[in-house]
Enzyme design. Sequence first.
Site, PDB file in Angstrom:
ATOM      1  N   ASP A  36     -11.931   1.800   4.517  1.00  0.00           N
ATOM      2  CA  ASP A  36     -11.882   0.375   4.184  1.00  0.00           C
ATOM      3  C   ASP A  36     -11.204   0.125   2.843  1.00  0.00           C
ATOM      4  O   ASP A  36     -10.872   1.052   2.107  1.00  0.00           O
ATOM      5  CB  ASP A  36     -13.311  -0.206   4.156  1.00  0.00           C
ATOM      6  CG  ASP A  36     -14.312   0.729   3.473  1.00  0.00           C
ATOM      7  OD1 ASP A  36     -15.515   0.621   3.770  1.00  0.00           O
ATOM      8  OD2 ASP A  36     -13.880   1.581   2.664  1.00  0.00           O
ATOM      9  N   ASP A  74     -28.034  -1.868   4.320  1.00  0.00           N
ATOM     10  CA  ASP A  74     -28.303  -2.663   5.521  1.00  0.00           C
ATOM     11  C   ASP A  74     -27.848  -1.937   6.775  1.00  0.00           C
ATOM     12  O   ASP A  74     -27.654  -2.534   7.822  1.00  0.00           O
ATOM     13  CB  ASP A  74     -27.620  -4.041   5.425  1.00  0.00           C
ATOM     14  CG  ASP A  74     -26.107  -3.919   5.271  1.00  0.00           C
ATOM     15  OD1 ASP A  74     -25.441  -4.960   5.157  1.00  0.00           O
ATOM     16  OD2 ASP A  74     -25.589  -2.777   5.266  1.00  0.00           O
ATOM     17  N   HIS A 129     -25.057  -0.492   7.508  1.00  0.00           N
ATOM     18  CA  HIS A 129     -23.683  -0.624   8.005  1.00  0.00           C
ATOM     19  C   HIS A 129     -22.882   0.644   7.786  1.00  0.00           C
ATOM     20  O   HIS A 129     -23.145   1.402   6.876  1.00  0.00           O
ATOM     21  CB  HIS A 129     -22.966  -1.833   7.390  1.00  0.00           C
ATOM     22  CG  HIS A 129     -22.631  -1.647   5.925  1.00  0.00           C
ATOM     23  ND1 HIS A 129     -22.892  -2.614   4.988  1.00  0.00           N
ATOM     24  CD2 HIS A 129     -22.040  -0.646   5.242  1.00  0.00           C
ATOM     25  CE1 HIS A 129     -22.485  -2.205   3.798  1.00  0.00           C
ATOM     26  NE2 HIS A 129     -21.966  -1.016   3.923  1.00  0.00           N
ATOM     27  N   GLU A 142     -20.675  -4.933   9.060  1.00  0.00           N
ATOM     28  CA  GLU A 142     -21.924  -5.557   8.629  1.00  0.00           C
ATOM     29  C   GLU A 142     -22.841  -5.816   9.827  1.00  0.00           C
ATOM     30  O   GLU A 142     -22.393  -5.816  10.973  1.00  0.00           O
ATOM     31  CB  GLU A 142     -21.624  -6.875   7.925  1.00  0.00           C
ATOM     32  CG  GLU A 142     -20.600  -6.752   6.814  1.00  0.00           C
ATOM     33  CD  GLU A 142     -21.137  -6.061   5.564  1.00  0.00           C
ATOM     34  OE1 GLU A 142     -21.074  -6.679   4.493  1.00  0.00           O
ATOM     35  OE2 GLU A 142     -21.610  -4.913   5.661  1.00  0.00           O
TER      36      GLU A 142
END
Lengths: 292, 382
Positions: free
Chosen positions: A89, A158, A160, A165
């Site tokens: 990313d 979280d 991910h 997400e």
Amino acid sequence: MDPVPLGGLQEQTRAITMRLVILDDYDLASEWAAKYIRNRIIQFKPTAERCFTLGLPTGSTPYSCYQKLIEYYRSGDISFKYVKTFNMDEYVGLPRAHPESYHSYMWNNFFKHIDIDPANVHILDGNAEDLEAECQAYEDKIAEAGGIEMFVGGIGPDGHIAFNEPGSSLVSRTRVKTLAKDTIVANARFFGNDLSKVPSMALTVGVGTVMNAKEVVILITGAHKAFALYKAIEEGVNHMWTVSAFQQHPRTIFVCDEDATLELRVKTVKYFKGLMHVHNRLVDPELSIKDQ
Amino acid sequence: MPSNKSVSDAPITQFVNCRILRGSRLQREDLWVRSGSILDPEKLFFDEQGYADDRVDCEGSIMAPGFIDVQINGGYGVDFSEASEDVSAGVSLVSKKILQHGVTSFCPTLVTSPAAVYHKVLPQVKVHDGGAHGAGVLGLHLEGPFISAEKKGAHPERFLRTFQAGGIDDLMAAYGSLDNVAMVTLAPELAGSQSVVRELCRRGVTVSLGHSVANLSQAEEAVDQGASFITHLFNAMLPFHHRDPGIVGLLTSDRVPSGRTVFYGMIADGIHTNPAALRIAHRAHPEGLVLVTDAIMAMGLPPGRRTLGQQVIEIQGLHAYVAGCSVEEALEAASLHPAQLLRLHHKGNLDYGSDADLVLLDDDLNLKATFISGEEVWKKAP
């Protein structure tokens, strides 16, 4: 009772496995991961015609693993000359030279210290004119390179993977994503704790993109990741915890430290700790190009 | 491995295994050079997919920007104030010799002289880049003749001058031309000098205060008009007095316009200034310290004494007693600060895009090699 003994590296590249490798602390977990990556690259015997394609993460979790790999390069035990890399990313709209861009991270913490060919390095361009075209081109480049041999990743608090997400499609491809609040808050520490300075969008490989890799290695360390790890492996496959998708990947290794296992069942932890002698066959002996 | 062609065909050199002075710290970083300038390796990697053609192993040495001497009157038998027929030969000789001391750029300095000398010498000295032939000439430093008779020091009194009605015209009459002049030292208490300071600054000449009995107020006025340097602090000026600190007071004056720095030259040989006085100045205003040799033609004869390299070592030795002047600060006083004084943004630092004028030093700051525009111009014999 011993499980059916599994072979070492040769077996690993053919078998269908899910491994949870638990080391005592962050340094040992980083070292185990680095040794495994090293062994896999060396065993692959990459050449100019057949490069080893490696997917790479950024962040604080893999930092020590990169340091170790640099050490192995400096000691002459590994070369990255025929390794092709694809990062997961990059932020959108952050200048490439910004110290917090993922280009800067990879340059400072890895590429500048090793012998990788810059033409073999691929990182998404968050400043491309046409972001969607950039994402499609990235998928094309991965395909041209013959797919990813090993994708190394981390996990967000979280759950991910990359910037996929909670709520992301589990068959997603490389695309533009708006970052979740949790992610922005988690990243604020790199931007002087000023939420307004954290980029709000990023380009990311999709869950589907990583699932296409021949092997997935996820590094998870620290107590703050423990709940995410629990959700990823002890609960079902769920797009709110996208790392859980790898329960369905043929070859996944989760490399953790003790703290990351704090939310797991004692039974799970004991089972996988009991398998460490099997897991360690993947990193022992440590291969070296000096022996080739 | 071929260098990438997309931006330039020029070969790229990577200096490895060095501790470079960057951001006021010695950092373990490689230094990349192409076409005489320091290269950003990250841009090279991502934009050009380029890599190094040559690697130079610095064996753990310190790498600092080349030293810049803004006050040097000659050396090795050459006197810059002498009106010879071939001044440039003398300048060349000195410029070549000072490479051995890590000086990569300098300002040939003339002491107070009659107009005839200036008219003969100045046209023969041109600003030019350094290289294998010698250190670069940044411009002349004209110390005098518009200085105080009481503080003439070693300058000949009969050639001192004052400003008559014309101010800058008097100055031009004395010197003939300001082409190739980087700096002028004058005494700001002289009547008519303030307008001269202003005009010189407007023309891009650095103005320095020295050989003067100015009080602090006169000195501050000159700084207001643009003066930015003090020639050999403490020497040839009134001593610091607690009710009128004189020129020395500029180090802590609150009348220096914001955003501007007053630099001060120090001859740090332990003789011109007591080390304790040097430390007081440094502690009061560390960013302004500029090391100069003020060397004369006798320098280099015998070799090794009173050379810039020695000064840096002296500083190091002096500050063995004192916390506060680190190796980095000493190196900056010899490179970064003189470059800032002369507003040369591409010299005196190892930032991307700057000129690759470099020195390699061991931990005791002994010089191992000198580079100008990335080319090795001097190396210590093994």
